[in-house]
Design a protein around this motif. Structure first.
Motif, PDB file in Angstrom:
ATOM      1  N   ASN A   3     -22.012 -15.275  38.016  1.00 13.10           N
ATOM      2  CA  ASN A   3     -22.741 -15.896  39.225  1.00 13.10           C
ATOM      3  C   ASN A   3     -23.527 -17.000  38.779  1.00 13.10           C
ATOM      4  OD1 ASN A   3     -21.729 -13.854  40.785  1.00 13.10           O
ATOM      5  ND2 ASN A   3     -23.476 -12.770  40.688  1.00 13.10           N
ATOM      6  N   LEU A   4     -23.861 -17.174  37.633  1.00  6.73           N
ATOM      7  CA  LEU A   4     -24.764 -18.381  37.231  1.00  6.73           C
ATOM      8  C   LEU A   4     -23.938 -19.655  36.781  1.00  6.73           C
ATOM      9  CD1 LEU A   4     -27.434 -16.289  34.952  1.00  6.73           C
ATOM     10  CD2 LEU A   4     -27.517 -17.219  37.334  1.00  6.73           C
ATOM     11  N   ALA A   5     -22.637 -19.799  36.555  1.00  6.23           N
ATOM     12  CA  ALA A   5     -21.762 -20.756  36.308  1.00  6.23           C
ATOM     13  C   ALA A   5     -22.413 -21.636  35.055  1.00  6.23           C
ATOM     14  CB  ALA A   5     -21.700 -21.718  37.546  1.00  6.23           C
ATOM     15  N   ILE A   6     -22.714 -20.578  33.963  1.00 10.59           N
ATOM     16  CA  ILE A   6     -23.016 -21.109  32.566  1.00 10.59           C
ATOM     17  C   ILE A   6     -22.206 -21.064  31.454  1.00 10.59           C
ATOM     18  CG2 ILE A   6     -25.521 -21.456  33.417  1.00 10.59           C
ATOM     19  CD1 ILE A   6     -25.949 -18.863  31.831  1.00 10.59           C
ATOM     20  N   GLU A   7     -22.441 -21.637  30.302  1.00 11.95           N
ATOM     21  CA  GLU A   7     -21.646 -21.216  29.364  1.00 11.95           C
ATOM     22  C   GLU A   7     -21.766 -19.917  28.648  1.00 11.95           C
ATOM     23  OE1 GLU A   7     -19.162 -23.218  27.867  1.00 11.95           O
ATOM     24  OE2 GLU A   7     -19.385 -24.675  29.388  1.00 11.95           O
ATOM     25  N   GLU A   8     -20.815 -19.224  27.898  1.00 14.36           N
ATOM     26  CA  GLU A   8     -20.975 -17.925  27.417  1.00 14.36           C
ATOM     27  C   GLU A   8     -22.037 -17.859  26.384  1.00 14.36           C
ATOM     28  OE1 GLU A   8     -17.534 -16.060  26.102  1.00 14.36           O
ATOM     29  OE2 GLU A   8     -16.411 -16.145  28.045  1.00 14.36           O
ATOM     30  N   LYS A   9     -22.318 -18.850  25.559  1.00  6.79           N
ATOM     31  CA  LYS A   9     -22.951 -19.140  24.490  1.00  6.79           C
ATOM     32  C   LYS A   9     -23.806 -20.283  24.392  1.00  6.79           C
ATOM     33  CE  LYS A   9     -19.947 -16.402  21.709  1.00  6.79           C
ATOM     34  NZ  LYS A   9     -19.237 -16.092  20.540  1.00  6.79           N
ATOM     35  N   THR A  10     -25.363 -20.122  23.919  1.00  6.98           N
ATOM     36  CA  THR A  10     -26.239 -21.223  23.761  1.00  6.98           C
ATOM     37  C   THR A  10     -26.968 -21.057  22.568  1.00  6.98           C
ATOM     38  OG1 THR A  10     -27.496 -22.700  25.194  1.00  6.98           O
ATOM     39  CG2 THR A  10     -27.791 -20.003  25.031  1.00  6.98           C
ATOM     40  N   VAL A  11     -27.763 -22.172  22.380  1.00  5.13           N
ATOM     41  CA  VAL A  11     -28.329 -22.274  21.081  1.00  5.13           C
ATOM     42  C   VAL A  11     -29.868 -22.293  21.549  1.00  5.13           C
ATOM     43  CG1 VAL A  11     -29.134 -23.882  19.099  1.00  5.13           C
ATOM     44  CG2 VAL A  11     -26.791 -23.621  19.865  1.00  5.13           C
ATOM     45  N   VAL A  12     -30.623 -21.548  20.853  1.00  3.84           N
ATOM     46  CA  VAL A  12     -32.242 -21.489  21.461  1.00  3.84           C
ATOM     47  C   VAL A  12     -33.199 -21.685  20.289  1.00  3.84           C
ATOM     48  CG1 VAL A  12     -33.964 -20.347  22.561  1.00  3.84           C
ATOM     49  CG2 VAL A  12     -31.359 -20.097  23.225  1.00  3.84           C
ATOM     50  N   ASN A  13     -34.011 -22.428  20.166  1.00  7.15           N
ATOM     51  CA  ASN A  13     -35.044 -22.881  19.342  1.00  7.15           C
ATOM     52  C   ASN A  13     -35.753 -21.546  19.141  1.00  7.15           C
ATOM     53  OD1 ASN A  13     -37.522 -23.743  18.092  1.00  7.15           O
ATOM     54  ND2 ASN A  13     -36.525 -25.492  17.961  1.00  7.15           N
ATOM     55  N   HIS A  14     -36.056 -21.426  17.930  1.00  9.56           N
ATOM     56  CA  HIS A  14     -37.110 -20.155  17.612  1.00  9.56           C
ATOM     57  C   HIS A  14     -38.290 -19.919  18.223  1.00  9.56           C
ATOM     58  CE1 HIS A  14     -34.503 -18.558  14.458  1.00  9.56           C
ATOM     59  NE2 HIS A  14     -34.701 -19.291  13.588  1.00  9.56           N
ATOM     60  N   LYS A  15     -38.784 -21.382  18.627  1.00  9.98           N
ATOM     61  CA  LYS A  15     -40.262 -21.476  19.355  1.00  9.98           C
ATOM     62  C   LYS A  15     -39.902 -20.922  20.933  1.00  9.98           C
ATOM     63  CE  LYS A  15     -41.666 -25.032  16.212  1.00  9.98           C
ATOM     64  NZ  LYS A  15     -42.050 -26.343  16.056  1.00  9.98           N
ATOM     65  N   LYS A  16     -38.785 -20.941  21.293  1.00  9.08           N
ATOM     66  CA  LYS A  16     -38.543 -20.984  22.843  1.00  9.08           C
ATOM     67  C   LYS A  16     -38.026 -19.621  23.228  1.00  9.08           C
ATOM     68  CE  LYS A  16     -39.028 -25.516  23.212  1.00  9.08           C
ATOM     69  NZ  LYS A  16     -39.622 -26.131  23.886  1.00  9.08           N
ATOM     70  N   TYR A  17     -38.142 -18.579  22.621  1.00 14.35           N
ATOM     71  CA  TYR A  17     -37.580 -17.319  23.082  1.00 14.35           C
ATOM     72  C   TYR A  17     -38.588 -16.225  22.646  1.00 14.35           C
ATOM     73  CZ  TYR A  17     -36.236 -16.458  18.356  1.00 14.35           C
ATOM     74  OH  TYR A  17     -35.903 -16.133  16.877  1.00 14.35           O
ATOM     75  N   LYS A  18     -38.539 -15.337  23.404  1.00 10.43           N
ATOM     76  CA  LYS A  18     -39.411 -13.845  23.084  1.00 10.43           C
ATOM     77  C   LYS A  18     -38.139 -12.744  22.992  1.00 10.43           C
ATOM     78  CE  LYS A  18     -41.175 -12.068  26.829  1.00 10.43           C
ATOM     79  NZ  LYS A  18     -41.856 -11.595  28.209  1.00 10.43           N
ATOM     80  N   ILE A  19     -38.502 -11.946  21.906  1.00  9.00           N
ATOM     81  CA  ILE A  19     -37.748 -10.798  21.589  1.00  9.00           C
ATOM     82  C   ILE A  19     -37.944  -9.507  22.441  1.00  9.00           C
ATOM     83  CG2 ILE A  19     -37.116  -8.996  19.702  1.00  9.00           C
ATOM     84  CD1 ILE A  19     -37.851 -11.003  17.775  1.00  9.00           C
ATOM     85  N   ILE A  20     -37.140  -9.060  23.190  1.00 11.78           N
ATOM     86  CA  ILE A  20     -37.117  -8.035  24.119  1.00 11.78           C
ATOM     87  C   ILE A  20     -37.013  -6.728  23.553  1.00 11.78           C
ATOM     88  CG2 ILE A  20     -36.292  -6.996  26.379  1.00 11.78           C
ATOM     89  CD1 ILE A  20     -35.873  -9.806  27.388  1.00 11.78           C
ATOM     90  N   HIS A  21     -35.788  -6.748  22.895  1.00 11.65           N
ATOM     91  CA  HIS A  21     -35.440  -5.677  22.319  1.00 11.65           C
ATOM     92  C   HIS A  21     -34.883  -5.609  20.843  1.00 11.65           C
ATOM     93  CE1 HIS A  21     -34.035  -1.182  21.562  1.00 11.65           C
ATOM     94  NE2 HIS A  21     -33.081  -1.990  20.955  1.00 11.65           N
ATOM     95  N   SER A  22     -35.760  -5.429  19.708  1.00 15.34           N
ATOM     96  CA  SER A  22     -35.180  -5.491  18.417  1.00 15.34           C
ATOM     97  C   SER A  22     -34.206  -4.512  17.790  1.00 15.34           C
ATOM     98  CB  SER A  22     -36.542  -5.950  17.570  1.00 15.34           C
ATOM     99  OG  SER A  22     -36.049  -5.896  16.177  1.00 15.34           O
ATOM    100  N   ILE A  23     -33.304  -4.553  16.901  1.00 16.98           N
ATOM    101  CA  ILE A  23     -32.574  -3.655  16.302  1.00 16.98           C
ATOM    102  C   ILE A  23     -33.349  -3.078  15.384  1.00 16.98           C
ATOM    103  CG2 ILE A  23     -30.219  -4.720  16.903  1.00 16.98           C
ATOM    104  CD1 ILE A  23     -30.219  -5.653  14.132  1.00 16.98           C
ATOM    105  N   GLY A  24     -34.420  -3.720  14.806  1.00 18.68           N
ATOM    106  CA  GLY A  24     -35.400  -2.988  13.955  1.00 18.68           C
ATOM    107  C   GLY A  24     -36.104  -1.931  14.373  1.00 18.68           C
ATOM    108  N   GLU A  25     -36.226  -1.753  15.943  1.00 23.25           N
ATOM    109  CA  GLU A  25     -36.953  -0.778  16.423  1.00 23.25           C
ATOM    110  C   GLU A  25     -36.041   0.553  16.703  1.00 23.25           C
ATOM    111  OE1 GLU A  25     -37.654  -2.381  20.431  1.00 23.25           O
ATOM    112  OE2 GLU A  25     -39.067  -3.752  19.775  1.00 23.25           O
ATOM    113  N   GLU A  26     -34.859   0.644  16.120  1.00 23.42           N
ATOM    114  CA  GLU A  26     -33.844   1.768  16.416  1.00 23.42           C
ATOM    115  C   GLU A  26     -33.905   2.372  15.225  1.00 23.42           C
ATOM    116  OE1 GLU A  26     -29.989   0.032  17.441  1.00 23.42           O
ATOM    117  OE2 GLU A  26     -30.952  -0.770  19.511  1.00 23.42           O
ATOM    118  N   LYS A  27     -34.419   1.919  14.274  1.00 20.31           N
ATOM    119  CA  LYS A  27     -34.201   2.606  13.024  1.00 20.31           C
ATOM    120  C   LYS A  27     -35.486   3.596  12.791  1.00 20.31           C
ATOM    121  CE  LYS A  27     -31.629  -0.764  10.798  1.00 20.31           C
ATOM    122  NZ  LYS A  27     -31.505  -1.752   9.774  1.00 20.31           N
TER     123      LYS A  27
END
Length: 64
Positions: free
Chosen positions: A40-64
């Protein structure tokens, strides 16, 4: 600030979420098709995000 790893789910830009596919020096490449409303958003499948501009919601490291 923790950098995301491949497979982590991140949030950025007012609530967009995606799965990290590749890590670059200053950014990550994110697959956005994880979002339920992706089609519904009409956006590209992939994008580039700067390390300073995101927040980790779920880390694969939490599953170990």
């Amino acid at each position: 600030m923790a950098k995301a790893q491949v497979g982590d789910i991140i949030e950025f830009k007012d609530g967009l979420t995606g799965v990290v596919e590749k890590i670059n020096e200053n950014s990550v490449i994110v697959d956005l098709t994880l979002m339920e409303n992706f089609k519904n958003l009409a956006i590209e499948e992939k994008t580039v995000v700067n390390h300073k501009k995101y927040k980790i919601i779920h880390s694969i490291g939490e599953e170990k």
